[in-house]
Design a protein around this motif. Sequence first.
Motif: not given
Length: 448
Positions: A263-276
């Motif tokens: 969950s931590l890894f997926v959350g960090l990846a999602t954050e990276q995608w959302s901020n471009g």
Amino acid sequence: MLENLQKEKGWIWILPATLLFIVAFGLQTWTSIGLAFTGFYVYRVILNMGHKIPIIDLMTALAALQWILGPYIDYHNDVTHFKYYMYVPEEQYMAYAVPAIIMFRLGTLFYKDESDLNAIGARVSHLLNSYPRLPYILVAAGLLIPYLNAFIPASLRFVFFLLANVKYVGAIYLLFSPSANRWAIFAGVMSFTALASIASGMFHDLLLWAMLTFTFVARELKLSMGSKLIIAILGMFLAITIQSVKHEYRTFLKNGYGGNKVSLFVGLATEQWSNGRIVNPSSDEDMNARLNQGWIISAVMKNIPEREPYAGGSTITEGITASLLPRFLAPNKKKAGGRDNFMRFTGLPLGENTSMGISLAGEGYANYGRWGGILFMFCWGLFVGWFWKKLSRWSYFYPTLLIWSPILFLQVIKAETEFVVVLNHLIKASVLVFGLLWFIKRQWRVRV
């Protein structure tokens, strides 16, 4: 070599592509040749997936991406890392790196590639008819071995690291079989690798085995060029995603994170995608530095011979000695890791627990200078091509030997590793693999 070069028809497109880069974008000649070469070999790897085991093409493409494309991006954006930047001008760097990788590939062309997957598939089918349980034994053994690490002496951990990789060989065998659960087991093995990578924060195994096994998947699914290209693009975004979150994710683990790591890894990846940041990695100095291994080679070129004299082949001799002689015969032999060579030849400091390799191209320059380094890369290409040819010939005695070749080249295909690491891995992995094949043949009377 001339016959093999004639079959490499894509080489004739490198010249017009180079001229296009020069005219359209005003790039320097060596930069243009390098970008054309990189594009061709990335395309060639994708093209050959499903038809051959493109180990050498993959080595070439990975090196070109990290030694040519990565530095090109670094030279042509406005982001500069305080340490991970190009230390010499573009013209000087490309005039060494591009000929070095081209000469490596030319060296390998002296030997014909005989890794046709249709022929290999026929051999595997014959093997599995004789001993259908073998793939399941390999998968089970490979999954079990990592749990034994706590009981294994440090001196044997490299051997058991190699042994753990037999699970991928077993999974590949199953892909060639009519087994109804072959895809479920293959997916399970790769999922296990993904979860283990996330748990440890180390993603090399996942990325390397994803690339090394894809050619077998492409054959079984009969993927078209378009499908392979789409999967390659998705794989590239996966690699970029991992690189973008790796440092922050490891920081969480180092600080004792006790929650769900997936969950931590997926959350960090999602954050990276959302901020471009992932779709524009050049805007992130740390991200850009991780995509470019050429900065280390450029640091070597800046430091040698201005502050440190040429090594004159000493590290190459040490690498050969370390690979051929066991430690009890050479107790002072060089250890793998790269830390000492990095600090010596780049003149840059490293943290106490940090290790970086200067790569084969960097080590060639550190020992012999520009022209000697280019010649060294050609000789390395000759050796790699000869070794691959020998594997093909030995397949007459061990019919499915090439299925095991990803284990032999697991560290060799990485562009950032230095000579002692790649040669040590190739030789020790070869001894282990041939020992396993001999044991299987003797124990179960099966000609693997």
